[in-house]
Design an enzyme around this catalytic site. Sequence first.
Site, PDB file in Angstrom:
ATOM      1  N   ALA A 183       0.592  -1.233   0.145  1.00  0.00           N
ATOM      2  CA  ALA A 183       0.018   0.062  -0.056  1.00  0.00           C
ATOM      3  C   ALA A 183       1.103   1.271   0.112  1.00  0.00           C
ATOM      4  O   ALA A 183       1.872   1.084   0.739  1.00  0.00           O
ATOM      5  CB  ALA A 183      -0.937  -0.112   1.279  1.00  0.00           C
ATOM      6  N   GLY A 184       0.319   2.294  -0.617  1.00  0.00           N
ATOM      7  CA  GLY A 184       1.163   3.430  -0.619  1.00  0.00           C
ATOM      8  C   GLY A 184       2.596   3.419  -0.916  1.00  0.00           C
ATOM      9  O   GLY A 184       2.977   2.846  -1.964  1.00  0.00           O
ATOM     10  N   ASP A 185       3.566   3.676   0.056  1.00  0.00           N
ATOM     11  CA  ASP A 185       5.123   3.553  -0.091  1.00  0.00           C
ATOM     12  C   ASP A 185       5.523   2.512   0.864  1.00  0.00           C
ATOM     13  O   ASP A 185       6.562   2.395   1.224  1.00  0.00           O
ATOM     14  CB  ASP A 185       5.628   4.767   0.448  1.00  0.00           C
ATOM     15  CG  ASP A 185       5.286   5.159   1.690  1.00  0.00           C
ATOM     16  OD1 ASP A 185       4.331   4.863   2.573  1.00  0.00           O
ATOM     17  OD2 ASP A 185       5.944   6.135   2.415  1.00  0.00           O
ATOM     18  N   GLU A 186       4.472   1.294   1.019  1.00  0.00           N
ATOM     19  CA  GLU A 186       4.920   0.039   1.773  1.00  0.00           C
ATOM     20  C   GLU A 186       5.026  -0.965   0.832  1.00  0.00           C
ATOM     21  O   GLU A 186       4.234  -1.225  -0.064  1.00  0.00           O
ATOM     22  CB  GLU A 186       4.006  -0.138   2.798  1.00  0.00           C
ATOM     23  CG  GLU A 186       3.722   0.840   3.934  1.00  0.00           C
ATOM     24  CD  GLU A 186       2.646   0.600   4.806  1.00  0.00           C
ATOM     25  OE1 GLU A 186       2.765   1.095   5.853  1.00  0.00           O
ATOM     26  OE2 GLU A 186       1.872  -0.442   4.548  1.00  0.00           O
TER      27      GLU A 186
END
Length: 251
Positions: free
Chosen positions: A143-146
Amino acid sequence: MPFANGRDGHPIGLLLAGLSDRLALDGDYRDFVALVAGQISTAVVSARGFEAARAARARRRALRDGLTGLPNRVSFLDRLGRALARAEAGGWQDRVGLLFVDLDGFKAVNDLAGHQAGDLVLREVATRLRRAVRPGDTVARLAGDEFAVLCEGITSAESVLGIADRIVETAAVRAPSDGPPVTSSIGVAVSAPGLTDPRAILHAADIAMYAAKRRGRNCRVLFDESLRTPATRRRPRLAAPERETGRLRQR
């Protein structure tokens, strides 16, 4: 007149044709009916093939991150569960390692250079992660920057820490602005008693990742029970639902 599948000759349907006393039931009429049945059979087989291919593409899209092309959260959790099951079936002679990778300074890229620049950074990080891991390891965008990395066949914590060190060294990306490079904070967890299901090991790696943030970022931390706090002893948190870009949960 049966509809036949052109590939194996098996019937796939039946054509019922009404007869008129004005038409002789001769060879020409039979050939005409056979021609019609053949054309319909070809259309049905083609339509079925098209639908099967479309369904397969939809399944692949459902398991892939649209921005980076990496497996997404759903796909990763499925692979993690199957990897843990294989390790358990083998008596845990080989263990499973999980790296939870969160980008440092990514929010500044979006704030200073815009979301399009942020998307470019995410794609570049995905490419570098794939290069840093071993053949057979799974790199996913949660997710996102993960991001997350699944490592099977782990015989010691040192081997998976070596992978984490390569990511820290090679995954730093110069932002398309004058800001500092985007680096990685990595939480590492290895299957062990109490860490034998996907939720538990992902939660442990998440805890270790936040410990890496507290230690100054751009580093990796191996999970141990001393990292837990009363808050983190609650029900394990799974990663937030996947996003197409890094607009949420950026640090």
